[in-house]
Design a protein around this motif. Structure first.
Motif, PDB file in Angstrom:
ATOM      1  N   HIS A 292       0.867  -1.265   0.039  1.00 32.91           N
ATOM      2  CA  HIS A 292       0.343   0.101   0.085  1.00 32.91           C
ATOM      3  C   HIS A 292       0.994   1.448   0.199  1.00 32.91           C
ATOM      4  CE1 HIS A 292      -3.387   2.171   2.003  1.00 32.91           C
ATOM      5  NE2 HIS A 292      -3.535   2.371   0.569  1.00 32.91           N
ATOM      6  N   ILE A 293       1.992   0.992   0.585  1.00 30.90           N
ATOM      7  CA  ILE A 293       2.910   2.395   0.590  1.00 30.90           C
ATOM      8  C   ILE A 293       3.460   2.114  -0.627  1.00 30.90           C
ATOM      9  CG2 ILE A 293       4.981   3.210   1.368  1.00 30.90           C
ATOM     10  CD1 ILE A 293       4.624   1.651   4.096  1.00 30.90           C
ATOM     11  N   ARG A 294       3.567   1.472  -1.608  1.00 32.27           N
ATOM     12  CA  ARG A 294       4.567   1.163  -3.092  1.00 32.27           C
ATOM     13  C   ARG A 294       3.404   2.184  -3.600  1.00 32.27           C
ATOM     14  NH1 ARG A 294       3.899  -0.493  -6.979  1.00 32.27           N
ATOM     15  NH2 ARG A 294       2.310  -1.450  -6.500  1.00 32.27           N
ATOM     16  N   GLU A 305       6.169  10.389   3.585  1.00 34.88           N
ATOM     17  CA  GLU A 305       4.433  10.443   3.300  1.00 34.88           C
ATOM     18  C   GLU A 305       3.434   9.840   3.147  1.00 34.88           C
ATOM     19  OE1 GLU A 305       5.020  15.197   0.596  1.00 34.88           O
ATOM     20  OE2 GLU A 305       4.746  13.693  -0.131  1.00 34.88           O
ATOM     21  N   ALA A 306       4.210   8.852   1.881  1.00 36.85           N
ATOM     22  CA  ALA A 306       3.295   7.707   1.848  1.00 36.85           C
ATOM     23  C   ALA A 306       2.931   6.687   3.291  1.00 36.85           C
ATOM     24  CB  ALA A 306       3.949   6.975   1.193  1.00 36.85           C
ATOM     25  N   GLN A 311      -0.235   4.205   7.794  1.00 36.36           N
ATOM     26  CA  GLN A 311      -0.403   4.459   9.273  1.00 36.36           C
ATOM     27  C   GLN A 311      -1.516   4.725   9.120  1.00 36.36           C
ATOM     28  OE1 GLN A 311       2.722   6.244  10.185  1.00 36.36           O
ATOM     29  NE2 GLN A 311       3.833   4.406  11.226  1.00 36.36           N
ATOM     30  N   LYS A 312      -2.332   5.769   9.261  1.00 40.31           N
ATOM     31  CA  LYS A 312      -3.547   5.334   9.368  1.00 40.31           C
ATOM     32  C   LYS A 312      -4.676   5.564   8.819  1.00 40.31           C
ATOM     33  CE  LYS A 312      -1.744  10.966   9.323  1.00 40.31           C
ATOM     34  NZ  LYS A 312      -2.610  12.149   9.069  1.00 40.31           N
ATOM     35  N   LYS A 373       5.421  -0.624  14.056  1.00 41.01           N
ATOM     36  CA  LYS A 373       5.707   0.597  12.948  1.00 41.01           C
ATOM     37  C   LYS A 373       5.244   0.957  11.275  1.00 41.01           C
ATOM     38  CE  LYS A 373      10.420  -0.450  13.808  1.00 41.01           C
ATOM     39  NZ  LYS A 373      11.976  -0.262  13.688  1.00 41.01           N
ATOM     40  N   THR A 374       4.132   0.369  10.933  1.00 41.46           N
ATOM     41  CA  THR A 374       2.934   0.539   9.826  1.00 41.46           C
ATOM     42  C   THR A 374       1.977   1.265   9.943  1.00 41.46           C
ATOM     43  OG1 THR A 374       3.219  -1.421   8.908  1.00 41.46           O
ATOM     44  CG2 THR A 374       5.274   0.232   8.111  1.00 41.46           C
TER      45      THR A 374
END
Length: 717
Positions: A292-294, A305-306, A311-312, A373-374
């Motif tokens: 999802h970050i990628r 930013e990603a 995380q939210k 952490k994520t």
């Protein structure tokens, strides 16, 4: 990557043409909604009861094998048609979702769906893609999400060989048997790409491209997507990658978790599904968060930013209270698989590996640390587990006090309609009201349990107990008739058990920390308890050891040996091949549910909740959910909360406390009755247990908490 996908014909092509009047039976069979709705199960039982039993309560297989004449007869049977029409009406109304809890309480609060990822799902025994408690929790959560109308999709694995079937040899050793699932007879639907292929998405797996297909399982309003690598484009080795659940090979496990996390996200995108919230059930699934970050960095966001954005929107549930229970891989191995991946995140090797490290000098990569952490919304699965988890991971937030570590708890719960038999459900209908299932988390309605006459409740409990003993005897007879078991094994299978005797169940995964052999600390004392002429006690064991856990296999062997010991007069049994089907009979049929984990090592546990729903009293160490549930009058606590200097000291103290409870409390309470009346004080405690446990420890309460405390805040970005 395929641009679009659609449902294939799959088993729909194999089900014979149904008479027009009952032509939606196939649709019902292919939605596991039937598995927790008694009217739907009654419909398929009425269609052909012998075939229903032979199919293992699997209507897809039943409809494939049924005689055409029986279908025609059903289409002209007014009784069958009345049940068919009412069942179909209930199904159609529920699928419409208009009056669900979510639709009326939080309409449109989630912009899009919740994506729930789990390594296993226990839905029904016709789909054996689960190993134990984690899968049972995931299955119950999905069913309740459907019942409440919470918009959710789930992602997991289609394991053609699933978890193993257990066979106990003559010397008591567990043997693992793997049987391939017949896809054509399972309630699953293949998903086909827009160009007609099974391959839907691709994932880079070290030095090769892995191709992934998928299957759809309908769970009421919810869709469960199961990933599968058995597609033509893959090598023979890769086609076997998703074959089995929880292999002991570390690299194989890492490959599966990459496949689930990264491949699962890509599958949802291919299907056009854009979740608002991402829920990772245990650390196995954490790579979905990286993917999802990628996606966000690919669209131009920086890694920071990603990460903040993801995380939210991400929820993480941890179920493991001991460090050894978390998935940990060598950092060097993870590096090999992700060296072409981290550049797409905009970070280097060390920054990537630090996402799964406790500190920079660590040479391992921990999937729970990656998850913590994520994500911003993190929870343990009981109040006590929350305390243990905050202590365990305090080092990740060294500037905070232990109590201020940002990990909350949502105590587990069970899906009530799945685990209650029709006999008890009808009793609750009569005295709690016809709408009690809808109001199951309302403490007030459970006060009406006291209105149930003692004799009626006791008689219902006796019926459920006899059903369990009938199943036990039937299984033993089948093994004997097949010439597959020695007389000693038949004895160990419970063939001499008596339904009139107080029966204790120890039913769970066999592992050292669960202490299945605690009862055998003092053999002579146990024999006196079990063999009492006027107040006999029986103990039923069931559960599997992990194939690679030799120590727990030896424990299982010891218990099985005790079950075959003539000095126990056939009052100890070990039931092999514990699965979801057998679990239902056990949580409904024994008198006492025994739980003896080492302190602070049981995250929650849900089997005891299922037992309490069915009027089975809990006898347990004060750990997991029982720490919250015990009120002094709804069961028993073994020992105290003391932490001991050694395992030997703890075992000795707890065995003594357990024997004393059995001798002075449990056994006298059960047998304190005259010939014609139920044990009044026992039934009173059963009522107190039902009244205090069910509304608090049901999945309905749990899912409402997840929705209001986790999902809605995560979606409000």
């Amino acid at each position: 990557m395929a641009k679009s996908a659609s449902l294939g014909g799959g088993n729909h092509l194999i089900i014979p043409k149904l008479p027009e009047r009952i032509n939606r039976l196939g649709e019902l069979a292919n939605n596991l909604w039937w598995s927790w709705h008694p009217e739907a199960r009654a419909l398929f039982r009425m269609l052909d009861y012998p075939l229903w039993r032979l199919s293992g309560h699997n209507p897809v297989q039943q409809l494939q094998e049924i005689d055409k004449e029986k279908l025609e007869a059903a289409a002209g049977d007014s009784t069958f048609l009345s049940l068919y029409d009412s069942t179909l009406s209930a199904f159609v109304n529920e699928m419409a979702n208009g009056n669900s809890w979510y639709a009326t309480r939080h309409p449109n609060s989630l912009p899009r769906t919740v994506a729930y990822f789990s390594m296993e799902f226990a839905i029904h025994n016709s789909l054996p893609i689960y190993a134990g408690g984690l899968g049972a929790l995931a299955g119950d959560l999905c069913k309740e999400a459907s019942d409440l109308g919470i918009p959710m999709v789930a992602v997991g694995f289609m394991y053609p060989q699933g978890y193993f079937h257990q066979l106990i040899s003559a010397d008591g050793w567990q043997e693992e048997v793997y049987r391939r699932l017949d896809f054509s007879k399972a309630p699953i639907i293949p998903i086909i790409s827009g160009d007609g292929h099974k391959c839907l998405v691709e994932v880079q797996m070290k030095n090769r491209l892995l191709h992934i297909g998928a299957w759809l399982v309908r769970l009421g309003r919810l869709n469960l997507y199961l990933l599968d690598t058995d597609v033509d484009e893959n090598s023979p080795e890769d086609r076997q990658l998703s074959n089995r659940l929880y292999t002991s090979d570390l690299e194989h496990r890492l490959q599966q978790e990459i496949l689930l996390g990264i491949g699962g996200v890509r599958l949802l995108r291919t299907l056009g599904i854009e979740p608002s919230v991402w829920h990772a059930n245990e650390g196995h699934t954490a790579f979905m968060i990286l993917e999802h970050i990628r996606e966000k960095t690919e669209k131009g966001a920086t890694f920071a930013e990603a990460l903040e954005s993801v995380q939210k929107a991400s929820v993480f549930t941890t179920h493991t209270p001991v460090p050894a229970g978390h998935d940990v891989f060598p950092a060097s191995l993870v590096g090999q698989y992700f060296e072409n991946y981290w550049p797409s995140l905009g970070i280097g090797r060390e920054a990537f590996l630090n996402l799964g490290r406790r500190d920079a000098g660590d040479d391992t990569f921990n999937m729970t640390i990656l998850s913590l952490k994520t994500t911003s919304h993190r929870n343990a699965v009981s109040q006590l587990h929350g305390t243990v988890t905050r202590r365990m991971w305090h080092g990740l937030w060294p500037d905070r006090s232990e109590d201020d570590v940002p990990i909350t708890h949502v105590t587990n719960g069970i899906h009530v309609p799945t685990w209650i038999p029709v006999e008890l459900r009808e009793l609750y209908d009569e005295y709690l009201g016809q709408d009690w299932v809808e109001r199951q988390d309302d403490i007030e309605i459970w006060q009406h349990v006291d209105d149930i006459p003692d004799k009626k409740l006791w008689l219902t409990r006796r019926i459920l107990k006899r059903k369990l003993f009938h199943l036990i005897l039937e299984r033993a007879q089948q093994r004997w008739a097949q010439g597959e078991a020695t007389p000693q094994q038949i004895l160990a299978m419970g063939s001499l058990l008596n339904s009139d005797a107080l029966t204790i169940g120890f039913v769970r995964r066999f592992a050292e920390y669960k202490r299945p052999a605690l009862l055998f600390q003092d053999m002579e004392r146990l024999k006196r308890i079990v063999n009492d002429r006027w107040r006999p006690v029986q103990i039923i064991f069931a559960g599997k050891s992990h194939p690679a856990d030799t120590a727990s296999k030896k424990l299982l062997q010891r218990v099985h040996t005790m079950a075959g010991d003539r000095e126990f007069q056939g009052r100890i049994a070990f039931l092999e091949d514990y699965d979801m089907h057998l679990a239902r009979y056990l949580v409904q049929g024994v008198d006492v549910w025994l739980n003896t984990p080492r302190r602070l090592q049981e995250a929650s546990g849900t089997s005891g909740m299922k037992a309490a729903l069915n009027g089975v009293l809990h006898l347990s160490i004060s750990d997991g959910w029982w720490r919250e549930a015990y009120n002094g009058n709804n069961g028993w606590v073994i020992g105290d909360d003391a932490l001991y200097a050694s395992a030997e000291e703890e075992d000795k103290a707890d065995a003594e406390a357990l024997y004393r409870l059995l001798e002075e409390k449990v056994v006298p309470l059960y047998y304190n009755r005259n010939r014609n009346n139920p044990p009044q004080m026992w039934v009173s405690m059963v009522k107190q247990s039902i009244r205090s446990v069910v509304p608090v420890f049901c999945a309905r309460r749990m899912l409402k908490e997840y929705c209001e405390r986790m999902y809605l805040p995560a979606a409000d970005m």
